[in-house]
Motif scaffolding. Structure first.
Motif, PDB file in Angstrom:
ATOM      1  N   GLN A   1       0.799  -1.204   0.069  1.00 16.39           N
ATOM      2  CA  GLN A   1      -0.065  -0.041  -0.048  1.00 16.39           C
ATOM      3  C   GLN A   1       0.961   1.358  -0.072  1.00 16.39           C
ATOM      4  O   GLN A   1       0.208   2.450  -0.108  1.00 16.39           O
ATOM      5  N   ARG A   2       2.095   1.186  -0.178  1.00 18.74           N
ATOM      6  CA  ARG A   2       2.964   2.253   0.083  1.00 18.74           C
ATOM      7  C   ARG A   2       2.734   3.191  -1.034  1.00 18.74           C
ATOM      8  O   ARG A   2       2.631   4.688  -1.066  1.00 18.74           O
ATOM      9  N   GLY A   3       2.622   2.617  -2.267  1.00 18.24           N
ATOM     10  CA  GLY A   3       2.358   3.607  -3.476  1.00 18.24           C
ATOM     11  C   GLY A   3       1.216   4.360  -3.573  1.00 18.24           C
ATOM     12  O   GLY A   3       1.366   5.901  -3.681  1.00 18.24           O
ATOM     13  N   ILE A   4       0.021   3.961  -3.199  1.00 18.78           N
ATOM     14  CA  ILE A   4      -1.049   4.681  -3.019  1.00 18.78           C
ATOM     15  C   ILE A   4      -0.976   5.765  -2.106  1.00 18.78           C
ATOM     16  O   ILE A   4      -1.696   6.911  -2.123  1.00 18.78           O
ATOM     17  N   HIS A   5      -0.214   5.394  -0.911  1.00 12.87           N
ATOM     18  CA  HIS A   5      -0.343   6.301   0.262  1.00 12.87           C
ATOM     19  C   HIS A   5       0.748   7.517   0.031  1.00 12.87           C
ATOM     20  O   HIS A   5       0.261   8.552   0.352  1.00 12.87           O
ATOM     21  N   ILE A   6       1.680   7.101  -1.001  1.00 14.08           N
ATOM     22  CA  ILE A   6       2.621   8.046  -1.275  1.00 14.08           C
ATOM     23  C   ILE A   6       1.766   9.290  -2.172  1.00 14.08           C
ATOM     24  O   ILE A   6       1.829  10.367  -2.077  1.00 14.08           O
ATOM     25  N   LEU A   7       0.905   8.752  -3.196  1.00 16.47           N
ATOM     26  CA  LEU A   7       0.233   9.559  -3.987  1.00 16.47           C
ATOM     27  C   LEU A   7      -0.896  10.327  -3.312  1.00 16.47           C
ATOM     28  O   LEU A   7      -1.126  11.546  -3.740  1.00 16.47           O
TER      29      LEU A   7
END
Length: 378
Positions: free
Chosen positions: A158-164
């Motif tokens: 889930q790191r990618g969507i939380h960064i965006l």
């Protein structure tokens, strides 16, 4: 008020009737998707296809293609303005809404810390994404994730969507139009023209006004839930605009609403709706008892009706529905919490035909199912 309204006109049914009218589920509809989103302030939109149907229910002669075109034309924007959740917002509102809500949302986002996302990581991600979008062209999410991974910023899990999402809340990016079935992202300053800024007090007042005008009758507790602001700030916003609102006290609760709401000319009974997942009619209130008794949560496998698509008869939940898309048709499957009368069945089929028209498909109904008889209704 139409004499054919099915439910006894007690306080609860009047709340329901006013909400149906205020939210434009009955009565006059909006001319454009942009008008609808501006009126509501923010429309929950984390799941795009149901969110487009939520607008379609409220916009005259709407189709899915019409709603999607509005995102291409930059009349609608999807981003994270409230409650760490994606919503549709109007371009003119995106910056002041983010400035109002983002500081608290970012401070309270424990999930980012659990994922090992710290300020140094976000600073590096900010530079990478800014560079990747510098030419002004929308880029699919997967392209941005790859750019982050290539630069050593892991987007695993889930790191990618939380960064965006974090960069969107900071006001760097927002979602652009879809590329096929994939979401894209753009730089806000390249995609959306400047708009008049609001002071914090102006923003507090404007958000409160939009909510109660578009969702009332509603309580301050409902508003605190919806906006995600600190309770003191939400109350301050209501205090600034309450002279523009009407109110009624029911039990120990004060309900605020638009005094101009006219419930005198309603559609003949019964009225049916196939609501999408997380529609504002359901998700925008902390107390959903007027729509469905709490015991209804026991009638669905998830244990919470908010995670299902409601079937409404005259504003009250009588079951849930799902869809299956075929080449030329959409098949609607229903599960009822109680038997429907013949005129209610007719109204539901009309609602299904409207959904089919929205999609540009023929609507078909699968044989209805009923809730497990071992579960007791209230």
């Amino acid at each position: 008020m139409a004499a054919s309204w099915r439910y006894k006109l007690n306080m609860t049914s009047l709340i329901v009737l006013r909400r149906l009218t205020t939210q434009r589920l009955i009565g006059p509809q909006f001319a454009t998707p942009a008008d609808a989103v501006s009126f509501f302030g923010a429309v929950q939109g984390q799941d795009l296809l149901p969110a487009m149907w939520a607008l379609g229910l409220r916009v005259r002669d709407a189709t899915e293609a019409l709603i999607e075109q509005a995102t291409f034309d930059r009349q609608l924007v999807r981003t994270w303005p409230l409650r760490n959740t994606v919503h549709f917002v109007a371009p003119a509102d995106i910056r002041w809404m983010l400035e109002l809500s983002a500081p608290r949302a970012l401070k309270e986002n424990a999930r980012q810390r659990e994922l090992g996302l710290d300020e140094a990581t976000f600073a590096q991600a900010r530079r990478i994404i800014d560079h990747a979008l510098r030419d002004g062209q929308p880029q699919p999410r997967q392209v941005l994730r790859q750019a982050l991974d290539d630069a050593g910023v892991s987007t695993e899990g889930q790191r990618g969507i939380h960064i965006l999402g974090r960069l969107a809340q900071e006001g760097l990016i927002c979602m652009g139009p879809r590329a096929g079935k994939q979401p894209t992202f753009v730089l806000i300053d390249a995609w959306i023209p400047p708009a008049k800024p609001l002071t914090r007090d102006e923003a507090l007042a404007e958000l409160a006004r939009r909510y109660f005008i578009s969702h009332g009758p509603a309580t301050i507790q409902d508003y605190i839930w919806w906006c995600g602001l600190a309770a003191a700030e939400a109350r301050a916003g209501l205090e600034m605009v309450k002279s523009q609102l009407a109110h009624e006290t029911i039990g120990k609760q004060v309900y605020w609403f638009d005094p101009a709401t006219n419930v005198g000319d309603i559609a003949p009974s019964p009225v049916a709706h196939l609501l999408p997942f997380l529609d504002e009619y359901v998700v925008a209130y902390k107390d959903r008892g007027a729509i469905a008794p709490p015991a209804y949560n026991k009638l669905v496998d998830s244990g919470n009706i908010i995670f299902h698509q409601p079937i409404l008869i005259e504003g009250r939940m009588v079951g849930i529905w799902t869809r299956k898309l075929n080449k030329d048709s959409v098949v609607i499957s229903t599960q009822y919490f109680r038997p429907l009368a013949a005129d209610e069945e007719d109204a539901l089929r009309a609602a299904g035909q409207r959904y089919g028209t929205f999609l540009g498909l023929t609507a078909e109904f699968a044989p209805p199912q009923f809730v497990d008889s071992s579960r007791s209704l209230p």
